[in-house]
Enzyme design. Structure first.
Site, mmCIF file in Angstrom:
data_model
loop_
_atom_site.group_PDB
_atom_site.id
_atom_site.type_symbol
_atom_site.label_atom_id
_atom_site.label_comp_id
_atom_site.label_asym_id
_atom_site.label_seq_id
_atom_site.Cartn_x
_atom_site.Cartn_y
_atom_site.Cartn_z
ATOM 1 N N ASP A 134 -16.944 119.886 -9.117
ATOM 2 C CA ASP A 134 -15.971 118.797 -9.015
ATOM 3 C C ASP A 134 -16.647 117.490 -9.390
ATOM 4 O O ASP A 134 -17.649 117.110 -8.798
ATOM 5 C CB ASP A 134 -15.426 118.726 -7.583
ATOM 6 C CG ASP A 134 -14.187 117.848 -7.490
ATOM 7 O OD1 ASP A 134 -13.515 117.650 -8.518
ATOM 8 O OD2 ASP A 134 -13.879 117.371 -6.375
ATOM 9 N N TYR A 136 -16.216 113.208 -10.355
ATOM 10 C CA TYR A 136 -15.748 112.016 -9.625
ATOM 11 C C TYR A 136 -15.598 110.937 -10.673
ATOM 12 O O TYR A 136 -16.221 109.906 -10.618
ATOM 13 C CB TYR A 136 -16.837 111.679 -8.584
ATOM 14 C CG TYR A 136 -16.510 110.661 -7.535
ATOM 15 C CD1 TYR A 136 -15.437 110.836 -6.665
ATOM 16 C CD2 TYR A 136 -17.310 109.537 -7.367
ATOM 17 C CE1 TYR A 136 -15.176 109.907 -5.669
ATOM 18 C CE2 TYR A 136 -17.064 108.608 -6.375
ATOM 19 C CZ TYR A 136 -15.996 108.795 -5.527
ATOM 20 O OH TYR A 136 -15.744 107.878 -4.521
ATOM 21 N N HIS A 141 -10.339 105.545 -8.827
ATOM 22 C CA HIS A 141 -10.508 106.276 -7.571
ATOM 23 C C HIS A 141 -11.831 105.916 -6.905
ATOM 24 O O HIS A 141 -11.877 105.621 -5.710
ATOM 25 C CB HIS A 141 -10.439 107.787 -7.826
ATOM 26 C CG HIS A 141 -10.757 108.617 -6.625
ATOM 27 N ND1 HIS A 141 -9.949 108.649 -5.501
ATOM 28 C CD2 HIS A 141 -11.803 109.442 -6.357
ATOM 29 C CE1 HIS A 141 -10.482 109.462 -4.603
ATOM 30 N NE2 HIS A 141 -11.614 109.947 -5.091
ATOM 31 N N GLU A 209 -5.974 116.286 -9.500
ATOM 32 C CA GLU A 209 -7.037 116.454 -10.488
ATOM 33 C C GLU A 209 -6.555 117.405 -11.590
ATOM 34 O O GLU A 209 -5.556 118.091 -11.448
ATOM 35 C CB GLU A 209 -8.307 117.051 -9.850
ATOM 36 C CG GLU A 209 -8.784 116.267 -8.631
ATOM 37 C CD GLU A 209 -10.197 116.595 -8.182
ATOM 38 O OE1 GLU A 209 -10.963 117.175 -8.986
ATOM 39 O OE2 GLU A 209 -10.535 116.259 -7.032
ATOM 40 N N GLN A 248 -14.674 115.248 6.525
ATOM 41 C CA GLN A 248 -15.540 114.741 5.451
ATOM 42 C C GLN A 248 -16.388 113.559 5.904
ATOM 43 O O GLN A 248 -17.593 113.511 5.652
ATOM 44 C CB GLN A 248 -14.646 114.323 4.273
ATOM 45 C CG GLN A 248 -15.400 113.915 3.014
ATOM 46 C CD GLN A 248 -14.435 113.624 1.849
ATOM 47 O OE1 GLN A 248 -13.231 113.753 1.966
ATOM 48 N NE2 GLN A 248 -14.987 113.224 0.720
ATOM 49 N N TYR A 252 -20.479 114.261 5.582
ATOM 50 C CA TYR A 252 -20.902 114.175 4.182
ATOM 51 C C TYR A 252 -22.257 113.517 3.957
ATOM 52 O O TYR A 252 -22.840 113.671 2.880
ATOM 53 C CB TYR A 252 -19.812 113.542 3.318
ATOM 54 C CG TYR A 252 -19.799 112.038 3.235
ATOM 55 C CD1 TYR A 252 -19.343 111.271 4.295
ATOM 56 C CD2 TYR A 252 -20.226 111.387 2.083
ATOM 57 C CE1 TYR A 252 -19.312 109.901 4.210
ATOM 58 C CE2 TYR A 252 -20.202 110.016 1.992
ATOM 59 C CZ TYR A 252 -19.742 109.270 3.062
ATOM 60 O OH TYR A 252 -19.715 107.906 2.962
ATOM 61 N N THR A 357 -10.441 113.055 -8.514
ATOM 62 C CA THR A 357 -9.115 112.477 -8.290
ATOM 63 C C THR A 357 -8.761 111.509 -9.405
ATOM 64 O O THR A 357 -9.550 110.641 -9.761
ATOM 65 C CB THR A 357 -9.102 111.724 -6.944
ATOM 66 O OG1 THR A 357 -9.554 112.610 -5.936
ATOM 67 C CG2 THR A 357 -7.708 111.226 -6.607
HETATM 68 CA CA CA Z 1 -12.229 115.989 -5.641
#
Ligand code: CA
Length: 424
Positions: A134, A136, A141, A209, A248, A252, A357
């Protein structure tokens, strides 16, 4: 040769005006029915063209297809044949479906067996996903999240404009549209609390996404350049990267997302090919400061794909909560793949690479509830009078996407997921 994405093409199969699947699209998927076991098909209007049937009955002869390549649970073996073969299948099926081509059109028994009404079929995972990454890559975003959680004046971390930031996600929990998920449980800790507690996430969120699927492997130790990248990209799906914000925020640091993300990611079941999207290329945003040489690229590498997110409460109607566009991406897929492999990391057939995103520049274009409701400070008003800061039990989240030009609409269908209560 007539190009398969020529906007003048028409099919003898009836295609409704607002269909995502005209003859110019021809996306691949895996379907099954009460009477057919799982296999590969192509969407056309409200029908699925059964590739297993076409192959077994000689309609795809001479294209270099091994026996049984479509009669499988996944598309991996087919897309792994390479673009020389998959492009010929696209060209040949386009020909078979063209209104001026009588081979299948006038063969009633074959036509009736080759076309399956979509409402008789269940769509399954299109590929077996060996690896999922994934990124970013939306500057809007990343800026919104940095503004909310760090410093509005220094929202982007120092590496962001130099590196297509990403992390390795969980492939096993990628699921197709229509599969319900249970609200995840986990550890959370509010800033005021002294100790964490365990329970259902109170801040369940979607992330709008898109993901590309690789159809070719590079082999360990071999980097893919930005100019080679598209040879490795087979096609695209819509991707909902489910996120539990409260889990999260507690977990994280220092290593990034873990249980906040790995419970589920939902995808649309039709894989739209890079070839079908060729007419929708647009220039990406200017990258400033200039990127390192291995990330530089030539040409139009962004795609104008309109994206929508709807929230539908249990028993209620759909509410459009977000309108965004894939063209906003700061980092393009060529750069993502070049960066991913520059150290020698190997990609495999069926891998998914999600964009991150996709938020646009205006509040209505933000691609997550976190941003749309701005960390819960601006709840969204739904048509049934209720409000949302995050996603509630019984809600269905629906994402749709399409590119449109010259009265041709290349659509992705939808990814639809209902949230069930924890432990249900
Ligand atoms: Ca994501």
């Amino acid at each position: 040769m007539i190009q398969a994405n020529d906007p003048a093409l028409r099919s003898w199969v009836e295609v409704p005006a607002d269909s995502d699947f005209p003859i110019q699209n021809l996306p691949y998927g895996i379907f099954k029915t009460d009477y057919l076991e799982a296999g590969a098909g192509i969407a056309i209007g409200n029908f699925i063209l059964d590739l297993t049937y076409l192959h077994e009955n000689g309609f795809l002869d001479g294209l270099g297809l091994p026996a049984g390549v479509f009669n499988q649970l996944y598309l991996n073996d087919f897309i792994g044949l390479g673009k020389d073969v998959t492009s010929q299948v696209r060209q040949r099926t386009s020909e078979l479906l063209r209104d001026d081509h009588d081979e299948l059109r006038d063969n009633k028994p074959a036509r009736e067996l080759a076309l399956i009404p979509m409402d008789e079929a269940e769509m399954l995972m299109p590929v077996n996903v060996p690896n999922y990454t994934d990124f970013y890559s939306s500057i809007e975003h990343a800026t919104n999240v940095g503004t909310m959680f760090r410093d509005p004046d220094n929202a982007l971390l120092p590496n962001w404009r130099h590196i297509p930031v990403g992390y390795h996600g969980r492939a096993s929990s990628i699921i197709p549209s229509g599969v319900d998920i249970k609200r995840p449980q986990g550890q959370t800790k509010s800033p005021e609390a002294e100790a964490p507690t365990f329970g259902p996430s109170k801040r369940l969120d979607f992330e709008l996404e898109m993901a590309f699927i690789t159809g070719k492997q590079n082999g360990l130790g071999n980097a893919i350049t930005t100019s080679e990248a598209e040879d490795y990209i087979f096609g695209f799906v819509l991707f909902n990267d489910w996120s539990a914000r409260d889990i999260q925020v507690w977990e994280y640091v220092p290593l990034g997302p873990f249980l906040a993300k790995n419970f589920a990611s939902s995808i649309s079941p039709w894989v739209v090919t890079l070839e079908a999207l060729e007419p929708f290329r647009v220039q990406g945003p200017e990258q400033n400061p200039p990127v390192l040489p291995y990330l530089q690229y030539q040409g139009k590498k962004n795609f104008d794909i309109q994206l929508q997110v709807f929230v539908q409460p249990g028993g209620g109607e759909e509410n459009l909560v977000c309108t965004s566009n894939f063209k906003y991406m700061y980092w393009n897929m060529n750069q993502q793949l070049a960066h991913h492999t520059v150290n020698g990391c190997n990609v495999q057939v069926g891998d998914m690479y999600a964009s991150g995103t996709i938020s646009g520049p205006t509040p209505g274009s933000y691609g997550s509830m976190l941003e749309l409701a701005w960390k819960g400070t601006k709840p969204l008003q739904l048509s049934d009078g209720s409000q949302r800061k995050f996603i509630e039990d019984g809600d269905t989240v629906i994402m749709r996407g399409f590119a449109e030009k010259d009265h041709t609409r290349i659509g992705f269908g939808e990814v639809r997921t209902k949230i069930l209560p924890s432990g249900s």
